[in-house]
Design a protein around this motif. Structure first.
Motif, PDB file in Angstrom:
ATOM      1  N   ALA A   1      24.757  46.711 -33.097  1.00 52.08           N
ATOM      2  CA  ALA A   1      23.895  45.625 -33.592  1.00 52.08           C
ATOM      3  C   ALA A   1      24.696  44.344 -33.771  1.00 52.08           C
ATOM      4  CB  ALA A   1      23.238  46.043 -34.908  1.00 52.08           C
ATOM      5  N   ILE A   2      25.863  44.445 -34.339  1.00 53.73           N
ATOM      6  CA  ILE A   2      26.708  43.266 -34.597  1.00 53.73           C
ATOM      7  C   ILE A   2      27.153  42.630 -33.281  1.00 53.73           C
ATOM      8  CG2 ILE A   2      28.953  42.552 -35.522  1.00 53.73           C
ATOM      9  CD1 ILE A   2      28.361  44.665 -37.811  1.00 53.73           C
ATOM     10  N   LEU A   3      27.462  43.446 -32.283  1.00 52.16           N
ATOM     11  CA  LEU A   3      27.863  42.903 -30.982  1.00 52.16           C
ATOM     12  C   LEU A   3      26.748  42.105 -30.306  1.00 52.16           C
ATOM     13  CD1 LEU A   3      29.953  45.818 -29.430  1.00 52.16           C
ATOM     14  CD2 LEU A   3      30.758  43.497 -29.926  1.00 52.16           C
ATOM     15  N   MET A   4      25.518  42.359 -30.675  1.00 54.10           N
ATOM     16  CA  MET A   4      24.383  41.643 -30.082  1.00 54.10           C
ATOM     17  C   MET A   4      24.135  40.282 -30.734  1.00 54.10           C
ATOM     18  SD  MET A   4      22.959  43.485 -27.610  1.00 54.10           S
ATOM     19  CE  MET A   4      21.226  43.030 -27.482  1.00 54.10           C
ATOM     20  N   LEU A   5      24.719  40.027 -31.891  1.00 60.74           N
ATOM     21  CA  LEU A   5      24.431  38.788 -32.621  1.00 60.74           C
ATOM     22  C   LEU A   5      24.844  37.515 -31.869  1.00 60.74           C
ATOM     23  CD1 LEU A   5      25.167  39.941 -36.277  1.00 60.74           C
ATOM     24  CD2 LEU A   5      22.934  39.567 -35.185  1.00 60.74           C
ATOM     25  N   PRO A   6      26.042  37.453 -31.261  1.00 64.30           N
ATOM     26  CA  PRO A   6      26.359  36.229 -30.496  1.00 64.30           C
ATOM     27  C   PRO A   6      25.395  35.995 -29.339  1.00 64.30           C
ATOM     28  CG  PRO A   6      28.344  37.498 -30.922  1.00 64.30           C
ATOM     29  CD  PRO A   6      27.184  38.366 -31.331  1.00 64.30           C
ATOM     30  N   TYR A   7      24.963  37.057 -28.714  1.00 67.49           N
ATOM     31  CA  TYR A   7      23.977  36.976 -27.633  1.00 67.49           C
ATOM     32  C   TYR A   7      22.671  36.390 -28.157  1.00 67.49           C
ATOM     33  CZ  TYR A   7      20.849  39.092 -24.030  1.00 67.49           C
ATOM     34  OH  TYR A   7      19.914  39.332 -23.046  1.00 67.49           O
ATOM     35  N   LEU A   8      22.226  36.873 -29.303  1.00 66.93           N
ATOM     36  CA  LEU A   8      21.014  36.323 -29.921  1.00 66.93           C
ATOM     37  C   LEU A   8      21.196  34.833 -30.210  1.00 66.93           C
ATOM     38  CD1 LEU A   8      18.196  36.621 -31.192  1.00 66.93           C
ATOM     39  CD2 LEU A   8      19.349  37.305 -33.319  1.00 66.93           C
ATOM     40  N   GLY A   9      22.350  34.465 -30.717  1.00 67.11           N
ATOM     41  CA  GLY A   9      22.613  33.051 -30.993  1.00 67.11           C
ATOM     42  C   GLY A   9      22.539  32.195 -29.743  1.00 67.11           C
ATOM     43  N   TRP A  10      23.146  32.666 -28.660  1.00 68.20           N
ATOM     44  CA  TRP A  10      23.146  31.889 -27.415  1.00 68.20           C
ATOM     45  C   TRP A  10      21.746  31.825 -26.811  1.00 68.20           C
ATOM     46  CZ3 TRP A  10      25.992  28.278 -25.471  1.00 68.20           C
ATOM     47  CH2 TRP A  10      25.879  27.926 -24.143  1.00 68.20           C
ATOM     48  N   VAL A  11      21.020  32.929 -26.849  1.00 63.04           N
ATOM     49  CA  VAL A  11      19.651  32.923 -26.326  1.00 63.04           C
ATOM     50  C   VAL A  11      18.766  32.035 -27.200  1.00 63.04           C
ATOM     51  CG1 VAL A  11      17.604  34.361 -25.915  1.00 63.04           C
ATOM     52  CG2 VAL A  11      19.836  35.099 -25.075  1.00 63.04           C
ATOM     53  N   GLY A  12      19.009  32.023 -28.504  1.00 67.75           N
ATOM     54  CA  GLY A  12      18.280  31.106 -29.381  1.00 67.75           C
ATOM     55  C   GLY A  12      18.541  29.653 -28.989  1.00 67.75           C
ATOM     56  N   PHE A  13      19.799  29.343 -28.700  1.00 66.34           N
ATOM     57  CA  PHE A  13      20.144  28.000 -28.232  1.00 66.34           C
ATOM     58  C   PHE A  13      19.454  27.712 -26.900  1.00 66.34           C
ATOM     59  CE2 PHE A  13      22.878  25.305 -25.574  1.00 66.34           C
ATOM     60  CZ  PHE A  13      22.821  24.137 -26.318  1.00 66.34           C
ATOM     61  N   ALA A  14      19.461  28.693 -25.990  1.00 69.70           N
ATOM     62  CA  ALA A  14      18.804  28.525 -24.687  1.00 69.70           C
ATOM     63  C   ALA A  14      17.306  28.297 -24.855  1.00 69.70           C
ATOM     64  CB  ALA A  14      19.061  29.749 -23.807  1.00 69.70           C
ATOM     65  N   LEU A  15      16.712  28.957 -25.828  1.00 70.91           N
ATOM     66  CA  LEU A  15      15.285  28.768 -26.104  1.00 70.91           C
ATOM     67  C   LEU A  15      15.012  27.324 -26.526  1.00 70.91           C
ATOM     68  CD1 LEU A  15      13.080  31.202 -28.134  1.00 70.91           C
ATOM     69  CD2 LEU A  15      12.816  28.757 -28.347  1.00 70.91           C
ATOM     70  N   VAL A  16      15.823  26.810 -27.431  1.00 67.20           N
ATOM     71  CA  VAL A  16      15.642  25.432 -27.903  1.00 67.20           C
ATOM     72  C   VAL A  16      15.893  24.450 -26.758  1.00 67.20           C
ATOM     73  CG1 VAL A  16      16.526  23.685 -29.510  1.00 67.20           C
ATOM     74  CG2 VAL A  16      16.158  26.031 -30.294  1.00 67.20           C
ATOM     75  N   LEU A  17      16.909  24.716 -25.951  1.00 65.36           N
ATOM     76  CA  LEU A  17      17.197  23.850 -24.801  1.00 65.36           C
ATOM     77  C   LEU A  17      16.044  23.897 -23.796  1.00 65.36           C
ATOM     78  CD1 LEU A  17      19.128  21.976 -23.279  1.00 65.36           C
ATOM     79  CD2 LEU A  17      20.249  24.036 -22.364  1.00 65.36           C
ATOM     80  N   ASN A  18      15.547  25.088 -23.498  1.00 65.72           N
ATOM     81  CA  ASN A  18      14.408  25.235 -22.594  1.00 65.72           C
ATOM     82  C   ASN A  18      13.211  24.446 -23.120  1.00 65.72           C
ATOM     83  OD1 ASN A  18      13.160  28.141 -20.775  1.00 65.72           O
ATOM     84  ND2 ASN A  18      12.158  26.196 -21.009  1.00 65.72           N
ATOM     85  N   ALA A  19      12.955  24.550 -24.424  1.00 69.58           N
ATOM     86  CA  ALA A  19      11.828  23.817 -25.031  1.00 69.58           C
ATOM     87  C   ALA A  19      12.030  22.311 -24.905  1.00 69.58           C
ATOM     88  CB  ALA A  19      11.663  24.221 -26.488  1.00 69.58           C
ATOM     89  N   ALA A  20      13.243  21.849 -25.132  1.00 69.65           N
ATOM     90  CA  ALA A  20      13.519  20.416 -25.045  1.00 69.65           C
ATOM     91  C   ALA A  20      13.349  19.911 -23.606  1.00 69.65           C
ATOM     92  CB  ALA A  20      14.924  20.118 -25.566  1.00 69.65           C
ATOM     93  N   ILE A  21      13.803  20.693 -22.657  1.00 69.82           N
ATOM     94  CA  ILE A  21      13.650  20.310 -21.243  1.00 69.82           C
ATOM     95  C   ILE A  21      12.181  20.292 -20.855  1.00 69.82           C
ATOM     96  CG2 ILE A  21      14.154  20.996 -18.856  1.00 69.82           C
ATOM     97  CD1 ILE A  21      16.902  21.973 -19.903  1.00 69.82           C
ATOM     98  N   TRP A  22      11.440  21.284 -21.317  1.00 71.00           N
ATOM     99  CA  TRP A  22       9.992  21.307 -21.061  1.00 71.00           C
ATOM    100  C   TRP A  22       9.335  20.057 -21.643  1.00 71.00           C
ATOM    101  CZ3 TRP A  22       6.114  22.103 -24.909  1.00 71.00           C
ATOM    102  CH2 TRP A  22       4.826  22.179 -24.395  1.00 71.00           C
TER     103      TRP A  22
END
Length: 157
Positions: free
Chosen positions: A133-154
């Motif tokens: 579970a802990i190893l997945m946290l940085p991935y969640l953080g980066w995907v969260g950033f990608a989500l915000v970036l995707n939204a901003a680009i949209w």
């Protein structure tokens, strides 16, 4: 649960191959669009330079692979493994939607579903292997950033 050494090693190799296979598939969708289409999009000022994405994913994919493997080898939760595979499938689909189809709106829906799937995976992993579970946290953080970036680009396009 005791796992044979051979099964253990083959399992780890399979998870690494799966994760980097996702990267390869995504790259096949992204490369043609990175030459002309993506640079032409209006992006927020805080968009990272293109060279950042490769090293970040090169660090994240092994972490995600090991997380999946750790949870899988415990063998106690089929749901945890299924959620892991679901989030990998969504990760594989996103670049094809965003770069391949150039559908920023649908890609935003996909990356949102990916974020939810990662949260559910982390939750399922927590009861099986806290390390996973802990190893997945940085991935969640980066995907969260990608989500915000995707939204901003949209929003800007």
């Amino acid at each position: 649960m005791t796992v044979s050494r051979r099964r253990d090693v083959l399992g780890l190799v399979a998870f690494v191959v799966m994760c980097f296979g996702i990267s390869f598939l995504g790259g096949r969708a992204a490369l043609p669009a990175l030459a002309h289409w993506y640079p032409s999009l209006a992006k927020p000022y805080w968009t990272p330079p293109s060279w950042v994405f490769g090293p970040v994913w090169t660090l994240l994919y092994p972490m995600v692979a090991v997380a999946g493997w750790l949870a899988w080898r415990e063998g106690r939760s089929r749901m945890a493994t299924l959620l892991f595979l679901l989030q990998l499938a969504l990760k594989a689909i996103w670049p094809w939607i965003f770069f391949g189809e150039r559908r920023i709106d649908l890609a935003l829906a996909c990356v949102t579903a990916l974020g939810v799937a990662i949260v559910l995976t982390i939750r399922a992993f927590w009861s099986v292997s806290r390390g996973a579970a802990i190893l997945m946290l940085p991935y969640l953080g980066w995907v969260g950033f990608a989500l915000v970036l995707n939204a901003a680009i949209w929003w800007k396009n």
